[in-house]
Design a protein around this motif. Structure first.
Motif, PDB file in Angstrom:
ATOM      1  N   ASP A 153       0.887  -1.161   0.000  1.00 51.68           N
ATOM      2  CA  ASP A 153       0.000   0.000   0.000  1.00 51.68           C
ATOM      3  C   ASP A 153       0.928   1.214   0.000  1.00 51.68           C
ATOM      4  OD1 ASP A 153      -1.510   2.233   0.738  1.00 51.68           O
ATOM      5  OD2 ASP A 153      -2.777   1.128   2.137  1.00 51.68           O
ATOM      6  N   PHE A 154       1.038   1.929  -1.157  1.00 44.50           N
ATOM      7  CA  PHE A 154       2.122   2.891  -1.319  1.00 44.50           C
ATOM      8  C   PHE A 154       1.680   4.105  -2.128  1.00 44.50           C
ATOM      9  CE2 PHE A 154       2.290  -0.721  -4.171  1.00 44.50           C
ATOM     10  CZ  PHE A 154       2.287  -0.147  -5.424  1.00 44.50           C
ATOM     11  N   HIS A 155       2.426   5.194  -1.979  1.00 44.36           N
ATOM     12  CA  HIS A 155       2.033   6.461  -2.609  1.00 44.36           C
ATOM     13  C   HIS A 155       3.258   7.336  -2.852  1.00 44.36           C
ATOM     14  CE1 HIS A 155       2.632   8.589   1.238  1.00 44.36           C
ATOM     15  NE2 HIS A 155       2.122   7.499   1.797  1.00 44.36           N
ATOM     16  N   THR A 156       3.054   8.397  -3.623  1.00 40.51           N
ATOM     17  CA  THR A 156       4.121   9.324  -4.021  1.00 40.51           C
ATOM     18  C   THR A 156       4.469  10.305  -2.906  1.00 40.51           C
ATOM     19  OG1 THR A 156       3.546   9.189  -6.356  1.00 40.51           O
ATOM     20  CG2 THR A 156       4.685  11.167  -5.647  1.00 40.51           C
ATOM     21  N   VAL A 157       5.786  10.576  -2.782  1.00 41.04           N
ATOM     22  CA  VAL A 157       6.296  11.535  -1.797  1.00 41.04           C
ATOM     23  C   VAL A 157       7.358  12.401  -2.478  1.00 41.04           C
ATOM     24  CG1 VAL A 157       7.370  11.829   0.476  1.00 41.04           C
ATOM     25  CG2 VAL A 157       5.929   9.828   0.037  1.00 41.04           C
ATOM     26  N   LEU A 158       7.487  13.643  -2.018  1.00 42.53           N
ATOM     27  CA  LEU A 158       8.531  14.543  -2.513  1.00 42.53           C
ATOM     28  C   LEU A 158       9.216  15.208  -1.327  1.00 42.53           C
ATOM     29  CD1 LEU A 158       9.852  15.838  -5.048  1.00 42.53           C
ATOM     30  CD2 LEU A 158       8.184  17.687  -4.827  1.00 42.53           C
ATOM     31  N   ALA A 159      10.554  15.196  -1.342  1.00 41.97           N
ATOM     32  CA  ALA A 159      11.350  15.859  -0.320  1.00 41.97           C
ATOM     33  C   ALA A 159      12.277  16.874  -0.984  1.00 41.97           C
ATOM     34  CB  ALA A 159      12.165  14.848   0.485  1.00 41.97           C
ATOM     35  N   SER A 160      12.751  17.845  -0.203  1.00 40.42           N
ATOM     36  CA  SER A 160      13.689  18.833  -0.724  1.00 40.42           C
ATOM     37  C   SER A 160      14.620  19.280   0.393  1.00 40.42           C
ATOM     38  CB  SER A 160      12.942  20.045  -1.300  1.00 40.42           C
ATOM     39  OG  SER A 160      12.159  20.677  -0.299  1.00 40.42           O
ATOM     40  N   GLY A 161      15.756  19.866  -0.013  1.00 40.30           N
ATOM     41  CA  GLY A 161      16.709  20.350   0.979  1.00 40.30           C
ATOM     42  C   GLY A 161      17.962  20.873   0.321  1.00 40.30           C
ATOM     43  N   PRO A 162      18.818  21.541   1.095  1.00 43.47           N
ATOM     44  CA  PRO A 162      20.053  22.109   0.543  1.00 43.47           C
ATOM     45  C   PRO A 162      21.077  21.054   0.154  1.00 43.47           C
ATOM     46  CG  PRO A 162      19.992  22.366   2.921  1.00 43.47           C
ATOM     47  CD  PRO A 162      18.650  21.843   2.525  1.00 43.47           C
ATOM     48  N   SER A 163      20.954  19.844   0.697  1.00 44.11           N
ATOM     49  CA  SER A 163      21.839  18.739   0.344  1.00 44.11           C
ATOM     50  C   SER A 163      21.067  17.438   0.510  1.00 44.11           C
ATOM     51  CB  SER A 163      23.093  18.733   1.231  1.00 44.11           C
ATOM     52  OG  SER A 163      22.753  18.436   2.576  1.00 44.11           O
ATOM     53  N   LEU A 164      21.634  16.353  -0.007  1.00 47.54           N
ATOM     54  CA  LEU A 164      20.942  15.070   0.062  1.00 47.54           C
ATOM     55  C   LEU A 164      20.971  14.456   1.451  1.00 47.54           C
ATOM     56  CD1 LEU A 164      21.980  13.546  -3.381  1.00 47.54           C
ATOM     57  CD2 LEU A 164      19.723  14.369  -2.695  1.00 47.54           C
ATOM     58  N   ASP A 165      21.786  15.013   2.336  1.00 50.02           N
ATOM     59  CA  ASP A 165      21.771  14.528   3.722  1.00 50.02           C
ATOM     60  C   ASP A 165      21.051  15.505   4.654  1.00 50.02           C
ATOM     61  OD1 ASP A 165      23.625  16.540   3.740  1.00 50.02           O
ATOM     62  OD2 ASP A 165      25.290  15.322   4.448  1.00 50.02           O
ATOM     63  N   ALA A 166      20.296  16.443   4.067  1.00 55.90           N
ATOM     64  CA  ALA A 166      19.512  17.387   4.870  1.00 55.90           C
ATOM     65  C   ALA A 166      18.173  17.650   4.180  1.00 55.90           C
ATOM     66  CB  ALA A 166      20.279  18.691   5.065  1.00 55.90           C
ATOM     67  N   LEU A 167      17.416  16.571   4.011  1.00 58.48           N
ATOM     68  CA  LEU A 167      16.145  16.660   3.300  1.00 58.48           C
ATOM     69  C   LEU A 167      14.973  16.803   4.264  1.00 58.48           C
ATOM     70  CD1 LEU A 167      16.786  13.780   0.738  1.00 58.48           C
ATOM     71  CD2 LEU A 167      16.772  16.226   0.214  1.00 58.48           C
ATOM     72  N   ASN A 168      13.964  17.514   3.813  1.00 57.18           N
ATOM     73  CA  ASN A 168      12.724  17.658   4.579  1.00 57.18           C
ATOM     74  C   ASN A 168      11.546  17.235   3.715  1.00 57.18           C
ATOM     75  OD1 ASN A 168      13.752  19.026   7.070  1.00 57.18           O
ATOM     76  ND2 ASN A 168      14.369  20.590   5.580  1.00 57.18           N
ATOM     77  N   LEU A 169      10.536  16.672   4.355  1.00 52.64           N
ATOM     78  CA  LEU A 169       9.335  16.276   3.630  1.00 52.64           C
ATOM     79  C   LEU A 169       8.651  17.514   3.059  1.00 52.64           C
ATOM     80  CD1 LEU A 169       7.436  13.861   2.969  1.00 52.64           C
ATOM     81  CD2 LEU A 169       6.152  14.498   5.019  1.00 52.64           C
ATOM     82  N   ARG A 170       8.382  17.482   1.770  1.00 53.25           N
ATOM     83  CA  ARG A 170       7.743  18.628   1.112  1.00 53.25           C
ATOM     84  C   ARG A 170       6.253  18.371   0.847  1.00 53.25           C
ATOM     85  NH1 ARG A 170      10.309  22.610  -3.225  1.00 53.25           N
ATOM     86  NH2 ARG A 170       8.433  23.692  -3.939  1.00 53.25           N
ATOM     87  N   ALA A 171       5.927  17.166   0.361  1.00 48.40           N
ATOM     88  CA  ALA A 171       4.527  16.852   0.071  1.00 48.40           C
ATOM     89  C   ALA A 171       4.374  15.344  -0.065  1.00 48.40           C
ATOM     90  CB  ALA A 171       4.068  17.546  -1.217  1.00 48.40           C
ATOM     91  N   ALA A 172       3.150  14.861   0.133  1.00 55.74           N
ATOM     92  CA  ALA A 172       2.853  13.439  -0.021  1.00 55.74           C
ATOM     93  C   ALA A 172       1.410  13.281  -0.501  1.00 55.74           C
ATOM     94  CB  ALA A 172       3.057  12.692   1.292  1.00 55.74           C
ATOM     95  N   ARG A 173       1.189  12.361  -1.438  1.00 55.03           N
ATOM     96  CA  ARG A 173      -0.153  12.088  -1.936  1.00 55.03           C
ATOM     97  C   ARG A 173      -0.694  10.839  -1.241  1.00 55.03           C
ATOM     98  NH1 ARG A 173      -2.762  15.501  -5.615  1.00 55.03           N
ATOM     99  NH2 ARG A 173      -4.420  14.083  -4.944  1.00 55.03           N
ATOM    100  N   THR A 174      -1.171  11.040  -0.028  1.00 52.31           N
ATOM    101  CA  THR A 174      -1.641   9.916   0.783  1.00 52.31           C
ATOM    102  C   THR A 174      -3.022   9.414   0.375  1.00 52.31           C
ATOM    103  OG1 THR A 174      -2.463  11.469   2.438  1.00 52.31           O
ATOM    104  CG2 THR A 174      -0.248  10.606   2.761  1.00 52.31           C
ATOM    105  N   ASP A 175      -3.637  10.073  -0.632  1.00 49.93           N
ATOM    106  CA  ASP A 175      -4.920   9.583  -1.130  1.00 49.93           C
ATOM    107  C   ASP A 175      -4.744   8.400  -2.071  1.00 49.93           C
ATOM    108  OD1 ASP A 175      -3.663  11.296  -2.975  1.00 49.93           O
ATOM    109  OD2 ASP A 175      -5.556  11.739  -3.990  1.00 49.93           O
ATOM    110  N   ARG A 176      -3.484   8.068  -2.418  1.00 46.61           N
ATOM    111  CA  ARG A 176      -3.208   6.929  -3.297  1.00 46.61           C
ATOM    112  C   ARG A 176      -2.837   5.692  -2.474  1.00 46.61           C
ATOM    113  NH1 ARG A 176      -4.188  11.517  -6.492  1.00 46.61           N
ATOM    114  NH2 ARG A 176      -3.631  11.117  -8.656  1.00 46.61           N
ATOM    115  N   THR A 177      -3.089   4.518  -3.049  1.00 48.28           N
ATOM    116  CA  THR A 177      -2.712   3.259  -2.405  1.00 48.28           C
ATOM    117  C   THR A 177      -1.857   2.365  -3.296  1.00 48.28           C
ATOM    118  OG1 THR A 177      -4.796   2.263  -3.139  1.00 48.28           O
ATOM    119  CG2 THR A 177      -4.761   3.228  -0.922  1.00 48.28           C
ATOM    120  N   ALA A 178      -1.641   2.776  -4.545  1.00 48.03           N
ATOM    121  CA  ALA A 178      -0.821   1.976  -5.460  1.00 48.03           C
ATOM    122  C   ALA A 178      -0.211   2.879  -6.526  1.00 48.03           C
ATOM    123  CB  ALA A 178      -1.653   0.875  -6.106  1.00 48.03           C
TER     124      ALA A 178
END
Length: 459
Positions: A341-366
């Protein structure tokens, strides 16, 4: 936003043994195959461990001999899925087992070739008949006490044959199908092209079974003829072993390659009938290299990439896709509430070891295949809505903005399984490289032997 697409090419480059002048294997990804007009035996050997596939003209079975210390006790056999242990013979200093499938081990006439493959921990015997490869027997080597992903074991691996073997080929295992196809890019998301315009792709080369039998391969795509040519493979060293991890994005970042991948090579699903059994979730790792990863086989040292899942009740993440815009990194990926049961997520940050959650489409399941696409001075996010989603978002390619608000839908053929929105600009036109869920290899391997590559062009 994007034009409509029309299918222009379908292809499935099935290869068992990628022939090599030297058999030395960097990963548990090996094969030997031969033409045969009678009984034949093919083997893979490391030290005292001997792995053998046998065909007597009517039946196919596997035999394993495991080297043991004189004081080691034999342990009970655990039959593999679809394969029963026919016998277990223990001799001084070794453990011998034989494995045959009651349903799939007997063959008819017309076998032209016989093959033995090692993909992850799975040993498989296959016959070529009626224009296709069919798996006839298989065993998980960890069930007989052999760990083939250990580099010291791999260092001594050799291949051999007996009987009516002709036109013998040995080397890396190729693939039964291709899926999880991604464009090789620069860090800004633009295509990495060779001097003659050739595009490069990474793909999951499907093995004869579930996800741990696959690996990451690198391919050249001619944007005019749409021909695909295998260029090499990437394997990943982690936790003291070498894995065929896949669902990989290969990125040229300055003077080095950045590689993000999903740890499917070690995945073990939760046992719904026995929750107490150990299982291994999927995560994302990152590796960097200055070697030419576009050709040949490479083992990369990978480390975990921490992808934020704050408040998402996540049990695993996969399908990484990375892009740098100005001074910000964007990472698209998938988060699972459970398997599957999975969905799309997007993260962003100044580097790849300092990412923050930006958005998630939790209305999806596949929904998976999260893909970042530069478009008109901005970046959009493509994904694949599978058929197990809520009815209103099934079998389609949504296009999101960077807050994961849906802004468009890609008008391209949505074939079976979960094809990805791999979009490639070619002059004023676009290519869409997808894949379907068509299996190959018969019924014994079960899910995971897909798929066929489906290429569409804008009209």
């Amino acid at each position: 936003m994007f034009p409509e697409f029309k299918i222009v090419r379908r292809q499935r480059p099935v290869t068992i043994a990628v022939e090599s002048s030297r058999f030395s294997r960097p990963a548990a990804n090996a094969a030997i195959e031969a033409a045969c007009d009678g009984p034949v035996s093919l083997s893979l050997t490391s030290g005292g461990d001997v792995l053998t596939g046998k065909y007597d003209g009517r039946r196919v079975w596997l035999e394993t001999t495991r080297a043991r210390s004189s004081g080691e006790l034999a342990r009970p056999l655990a039959p593999s899925e679809g394969v029963t242990a026919r016998s277990a013979e223990v001799t001084t200093g070794s453990g011998r087992t034989s494995h045959a499938s009651r349903r799939h081990g007997r063959v008819g006439r017309g076998v032209g070739r016989f093959a033995l493959t090692l993909t992850g921990t799975m040993l498989t015997a296959l016959t070529y008949e009626g224009g296709a490869w069919v798996a006839r027997a298989r065993v998980d080597l960890t069930e007989v006490g052999i760990e083939p992903r250990d580099e010291s074991w791999l260092a001594g691996l050799t291949a051999g044959h007996e009987g009516s073997a002709e036109d013998v080929r040995s080397g890396a295992f190729g693939q039964l199908g291709l899926r999880d196809i991604r464009l090789v890019t620069y860090a800004d998301g633009s295509p990495f092209r060779e001097d003659d315009g050739t595009l490069l792709l990474t793909a999951t080369s499907a093995g004869p079974g579930f996800f741990p039998t696959a690996h990451t391969s690198v391919w050249a795509l001619d944007p005019v003829t749409y021909d695909l040519v295998r260029r090499g493979a990437l394997y990943f060293r982690r936790d003291g072993l070498v894995y065929g991890d896949h669902a990989t994005h290969l990125v040229r970042d300055g003077d080095e390659w950045l590689v993000t991948t999903s740890t499917w090579g070690g995945f073990k699903a939760p046992d719904k009938t026995d929750p107490s059994k150990p299982w291994s979730p999927v995560g994302v790792t990152i590796a960097r290299s200055r070697a030419d990863l576009t050709r040949g086989e490479h083992v990369l040292d990978s480390t975990p990439l921490a992808l934020p899942t704050d408040g998402l009740m996540s049990v695993g993440v996969w399908d990484p896709h990375v892009l740098r815009r100005d001074d910000e990194w964007l990472v698209g990926y998938v988060s699972a509430r459970k398997y599957f049961d999975f969905h799309t997520v997007l993260a962003s940050g100044p580097s790849l070891d300092a990412l923050n959650l930006r958005a998630a489409r939790t209305d999806r399941t596949a929904t998976e295949g999260t893909t970042l696409v530069p478009l008109g001075g901005t970046v959009v996010v493509g994904a694949s809505d599978g058929r197990d989603n809520p009815r209103r978002v099934r079998a389609r390619y949504p296009i999101f903005d960077l807050d994961l608000n849906e802004v468009a839908e890609l008008r391209s053929a949505y074939v079976t399984n979960l094809p990805w929105p791999t979009l490639i600009p070619v002059g004023d036109e676009w290519l869409h490289v997808a894949f379907d869920g068509t299996p190959h290899g018969g019924r014994l391997p079960g899910y995971g032997t897909h798929g066929e590559v489906v290429i569409s062009r804008s009209v």
